[in-house]
Write a protein that holds these residues in place. Structure first.
Motif, PDB file in Angstrom:
ATOM      1  N   THR A 178       0.830  -1.208   0.000  1.00  0.00           N
ATOM      2  CA  THR A 178       0.000   0.000   0.000  1.00  0.00           C
ATOM      3  C   THR A 178       0.863   1.256   0.000  1.00  0.00           C
ATOM      4  O   THR A 178       0.633   2.196  -0.760  1.00  0.00           O
ATOM      5  N   ALA A 179       1.882   1.275   0.869  1.00  0.00           N
ATOM      6  CA  ALA A 179       2.773   2.433   0.941  1.00  0.00           C
ATOM      7  C   ALA A 179       3.547   2.606  -0.363  1.00  0.00           C
ATOM      8  O   ALA A 179       3.740   3.726  -0.840  1.00  0.00           O
ATOM      9  N   SER A 180       3.985   1.494  -0.950  1.00  0.00           N
ATOM     10  CA  SER A 180       4.736   1.568  -2.205  1.00  0.00           C
ATOM     11  C   SER A 180       3.871   2.107  -3.336  1.00  0.00           C
ATOM     12  O   SER A 180       4.335   2.922  -4.155  1.00  0.00           O
ATOM     13  N   HIS A 184       4.542   5.501  -5.460  1.00  0.00           N
ATOM     14  CA  HIS A 184       4.614   5.453  -6.924  1.00  0.00           C
ATOM     15  C   HIS A 184       3.612   6.422  -7.546  1.00  0.00           C
ATOM     16  O   HIS A 184       3.935   7.116  -8.530  1.00  0.00           O
ATOM     17  N   ALA A 185       2.398   6.498  -6.989  1.00  0.00           N
ATOM     18  CA  ALA A 185       1.374   7.397  -7.519  1.00  0.00           C
ATOM     19  C   ALA A 185       1.811   8.854  -7.383  1.00  0.00           C
ATOM     20  O   ALA A 185       1.623   9.664  -8.291  1.00  0.00           O
ATOM     21  N   LEU A 186       2.422   9.186  -6.232  1.00  0.00           N
ATOM     22  CA  LEU A 186       2.915  10.545  -6.035  1.00  0.00           C
ATOM     23  C   LEU A 186       3.998  10.886  -7.049  1.00  0.00           C
ATOM     24  O   LEU A 186       4.023  11.983  -7.613  1.00  0.00           O
ATOM     25  N   SER A 187       4.894   9.938  -7.297  1.00  0.00           N
ATOM     26  CA  SER A 187       5.968  10.163  -8.262  1.00  0.00           C
ATOM     27  C   SER A 187       5.410  10.394  -9.661  1.00  0.00           C
ATOM     28  O   SER A 187       5.849  11.304 -10.382  1.00  0.00           O
ATOM     29  N   GLU A 188       4.423   9.583 -10.045  1.00  0.00           N
ATOM     30  CA  GLU A 188       3.833   9.730 -11.373  1.00  0.00           C
ATOM     31  C   GLU A 188       3.122  11.080 -11.521  1.00  0.00           C
ATOM     32  O   GLU A 188       3.253  11.758 -12.552  1.00  0.00           O
ATOM     33  N   LEU A 189       2.379  11.473 -10.475  1.00  0.00           N
ATOM     34  CA  LEU A 189       1.670  12.746 -10.544  1.00  0.00           C
ATOM     35  C   LEU A 189       2.632  13.932 -10.577  1.00  0.00           C
ATOM     36  O   LEU A 189       2.389  14.934 -11.262  1.00  0.00           O
TER      37      LEU A 189
END
Length: 202
Positions: A178-180, A184-189
């Motif tokens: 979940t944390a990963s 990853h979502a933050l990095s993509e955004l």
């Protein structure tokens, strides 16, 4: 500033709820009690919670069934559920808990520091997720000058998510996953935002 969130405790034994509330009180968040699975579903329908502490053994709708209902509904399926058992869970019970949607397990008698630590980790994840949603809203409506400020916020949120992932190394695989995914979502955004601000770099 300390931003309060809501934590839902579900158990049909009042003494268990009182004990858990006492353990969580130093966190200074809003703790909501539910004495049945149905009452928990009603509370989740009315408000937003960072994490659910769910008793595995309850009369009527037990924890497994309650968790399945929570995970079946779109507005609540991503809320982390910590199962709390009155006894050490064997492999079959552990499998049932994870299959129903649990992200972590605690058995009584539990260590107060351990329980607070688990809850704090999920509260921190929730806060980062709230920050992400707020930033996405800003991205849709604000002027380019503010978007550059937002980019700095994304970098900070991504760093917090990375630090949080490191703190969860000893947690269950589901928690780490979940944390990963959040990191990853933050990095993509952040990369998408960078592309909006500096399209020539694409």
């Amino acid at each position: 500033m300390h931003k309060k969130v809501k934590i839902l405790m579900v158990d049909d034994q009042p003494e268990n709820l009182l004990a858990q509330e006492a353990v969580l009180s130093p966190l200074e968040h809003t703790v909501v009690r539910a004495s049945s699975g149905q009452e928990a579903l009603s509370a989740l329908n009315e408000d937003e919670f960072a994490v659910v502490l769910l008793a595995a053994q309850m009369s009527g709708m037990d924890g497994y069934e309650t968790a399945a209902h929570i995970k079946r509904l779109s507005p609540t399926r991503d809320i982390p559920i910590i199962f709390v058992s009155n006894r050490e869970m064997n492999s079959h019970a552990t499998y049932r808990a994870y299959a129903a949607g649990a992200v972590d397990l605690v058995s009584r008698p539990y260590d107060s520091w351990v329980l607070r630590g688990k809850v704090t980790a999920f509260v921190d994840l929730h806060k980062v997720n709230m920050q992400l949603r707020e930033q996405e809203a800003w991205l849709r409506v604000e002027e380019p000058t503010l978007l550059r400020q937002l980019s700095a916020h994304f970098v900070d949120a991504e760093r917090q998510a990375h630090d949080l992932t490191g703190r969860l190394q000893g947690a269950s695989p589901e928690v780490r996953a979940t944390a990963s995914r959040l990191e990853h979502a933050l990095s993509e955004l952040r990369q998408v935002l960078h592309g909006v601000l500096d399209p020539q770099d694409e």
